[in-house]
Design a protein around this motif. Structure first.
Motif, PDB file in Angstrom:
ATOM      1  N   THR A 229       0.826  -1.214   0.000  1.00 49.08           N
ATOM      2  CA  THR A 229       0.000   0.000   0.000  1.00 49.08           C
ATOM      3  C   THR A 229       0.855   1.257   0.000  1.00 49.08           C
ATOM      4  OG1 THR A 229      -1.687  -1.202   1.229  1.00 49.08           O
ATOM      5  CG2 THR A 229      -1.893   1.184   1.158  1.00 49.08           C
ATOM      6  N   HIS A 233       0.175   2.129  -3.961  1.00 45.11           N
ATOM      7  CA  HIS A 233      -1.003   3.002  -3.874  1.00 45.11           C
ATOM      8  C   HIS A 233      -0.682   4.366  -3.266  1.00 45.11           C
ATOM      9  CE1 HIS A 233      -3.323  -0.354  -5.185  1.00 45.11           C
ATOM     10  NE2 HIS A 233      -3.198  -1.035  -4.062  1.00 45.11           N
ATOM     11  N   ILE A 236      -2.686   7.268  -4.574  1.00 51.44           N
ATOM     12  CA  ILE A 236      -4.078   7.328  -4.135  1.00 51.44           C
ATOM     13  C   ILE A 236      -4.169   7.984  -2.763  1.00 51.44           C
ATOM     14  CG2 ILE A 236      -6.112   5.922  -3.611  1.00 51.44           C
ATOM     15  CD1 ILE A 236      -5.112   3.929  -5.663  1.00 51.44           C
ATOM     16  N   PHE A 380      -7.423   1.955  -7.811  1.00 52.30           N
ATOM     17  CA  PHE A 380      -6.652   0.886  -7.192  1.00 52.30           C
ATOM     18  C   PHE A 380      -6.350  -0.219  -8.207  1.00 52.30           C
ATOM     19  CE2 PHE A 380      -8.574   2.874  -3.519  1.00 52.30           C
ATOM     20  CZ  PHE A 380      -7.634   2.728  -2.508  1.00 52.30           C
ATOM     21  N   ASP A 383      -3.312   0.271 -10.459  1.00 57.04           N
ATOM     22  CA  ASP A 383      -2.040   0.076  -9.757  1.00 57.04           C
ATOM     23  C   ASP A 383      -1.700  -1.405  -9.648  1.00 57.04           C
ATOM     24  OD1 ASP A 383      -1.853   2.810  -9.342  1.00 57.04           O
ATOM     25  OD2 ASP A 383      -2.631   2.729  -7.289  1.00 57.04           O
TER      26      ASP A 383
END
Length: 451
Positions: A229, A233, A236, A380, A383
């Motif tokens: 993450t 991400h 994001i 998401f 990615d």
């Protein structure tokens, strides 16, 4: 020559020596945190797992709310086995091979519909939606008394069972029950499926798309990879669609639920206040307090994010995210199935679900949030698909033949929590690969014929 005493691993060595070597290396390394890269990138591995994993494990086929009426049907797959899943005239749910018993031609063509009968477009053989042969054109003239119609029904999925509205099929007539197969994972699934009397319902149609990668990579990702993450991400987080702290996924618990199942549960990041109980509407929380156990409520109260995989290829995500930078964080649930569509190719199936008894305005907002984040063009999704594809394409060659992937996170630094209220083994850090090691250990057991 094989005998009745030949073991699964011995048979594997005789028929697929390369796969046998990969599996043996995996069994020797996984407990210490290593796994051959070719587990994810060998055409013979794919050939074997079609039979030994998808031919033996319980595979998700859909949700009962996708078949609301008698005679509704939908098309699904177990690996290369195309199925018609139907709710018959008697209300019973069944699954049959979508191939005419006469010449194997596809019967149902639309992805979903309502039909009492399926007629083959080749010679006109017709079947009831329960699979029984209903009619043959000019049967007397063409066959006389040679055909017993009872012998020519559609092939039926040997085992079909339902848990909390979730339909599972198994191609192995001798498989253990779904209840035993899910084991401790049922306790955690109920945090999503048993909050209200009506349970969950599917919103909209399942989205599907192709990714050029191995199906095990996303199953691995969703069962326990909170670590990605902060990197994959990061953009994001910067866009404001997640809490303003890229390390929020570290503050959680990773649970190995046994039988290859597992999940991660995270609460609010340090210093960032978030509502309890996944931020769900008050009506849903009140209902959950009447239906779930005190221990389940204790876990649910502190949770805002959950990612999980039911072995082998069904994943769940229950998170709070925003559909855009101007919106509030909204709870959403997605079921994800990583359907192998050939070597190095996944057909991803993605459903959005909501609590049946949630307010309509909440359902709409949750669905919009899902579409913009984890739908086919979601932020998401872009990615994740990119990194899965490059992992596959970069390890095709011979240089990766003896390459190992690292799964050592938490291996020497963490012990299971003694105060965890739920079943399984819970480890007190989001950056820990215990669920992944459990998933791959189970896969290796299936591949070696130990299950």
């Amino acid at each position: 020559m094989t005998t009745n005493s030949t073991t699964g691993i011995e048979l594997l060595a005789m028929e697929y020596p390369r796969v046998h070597d990969i599996v043996k290396r995996g069994q020797e390394g996984i407990q210490q945190g290593t796994l051959p890269a070719k587990v994810f990138n060998d055409p013979q591995v794919y050939e074997v797992e079609r039979e030994r994993v998808f031919g033996k494990a319980w595979i998700y086929l859909g949700h009962v709310t996708e078949l609301p009426n008698n005679n509704d049907y939908m098309l699904r797959n177990i690996a290369d086995n195309p199925l018609i899943v139907t709710r018959g005239a008697d209300g019973e749910i069944r699954a049959v091979l979508n191939a005419c018993a006469h010449r194997g031609v596809q019967l149902a063509r639309a992805d979903k519909g309502n039909a009492k009968l399926f007629r083959c477009p080749y010679h006109g053989w017709t079947y009831r939606n329960c699979g029984k042969l209903a009619g043959i054109p000019q049967k007397k003239e063409a066959y006389g008394d040679a055909i017993n119609e009872a012998d020519w029904s559609l092939k039926k999925v040997p085992r079909l069972e339902i848990f909390q509205g979730m339909i599972f099929g198994n191609l192995d007539p001798d498989a253990i029950s779904l209840d035993e197969y899910l084991g401790d994972m049922k306790w955690y699934l109920e945090l999503l499926t048993n909050r209200t009397e009506g349970g969950l319902q599917v919103v909209g149609e399942p989205q599907r798309w192709i990714v050029n990668a191995d199906w095990k990579m996303p199953a691995d990702n969703f069962i326990g990879d909170s670590y990605h993450t902060q990197t994959a991400h990061q953009s994001i987080v910067e866009m404001g669609l997640l809490p303003d702290n890229p390390f929020y996924a570290m503050a959680g618990d990773m649970i190995d639920a046994g039988n290859g199942h597992g999940l991660g549960l995270m609460g609010a990041p340090p210093g960032i206040p978030l509502p309890p109980y996944f931020g769900l509407p008050e009506e849903i929380v009140a209902s959950a307090k009447q239906r779930l156990s005190p221990e389940q409520l204790q876990v649910m109260e502190k949770s805002n994010f959950c990612h999980s995989t039911v072995f082998p290829n069904l994943s769940f995500l229950h998170i709070m995210t925003a559909k855009d930078a101007q919106s509030e964080l909204t709870p959403m649930i997605t079921f994800r199935q990583w359907q192998p569509a050939g070597f190095g190719k996944i057909e991803i199936w993605s459903w959005c679900l909501v609590d049946t008894e949630a307010p309509e305005a909440f359902k709409e907002e949750s669905y919009k949030t899902y579409l913009r984040t984890f739908g086919i063009s979601g932020t998401f999704e872009q990615d994740d698909a990119e990194v899965w594809q490059t992992s596959f394409s970069m390890t095709k060659g011979e240089m990766a033949r003896d390459m190992n992937f690292n799964y050592q996170m938490g291996h020497t630094t963490l012990e299971p929590r003694e105060d965890w209220p739920g079943p399984g083994k819970a480890y007190p850090l989001g950056y820990a690969e215990f669920p992944q090691r459990g998933w791959h250990s189970r896969w290796l057991q299936y591949m070696s014929g130990e299950v």
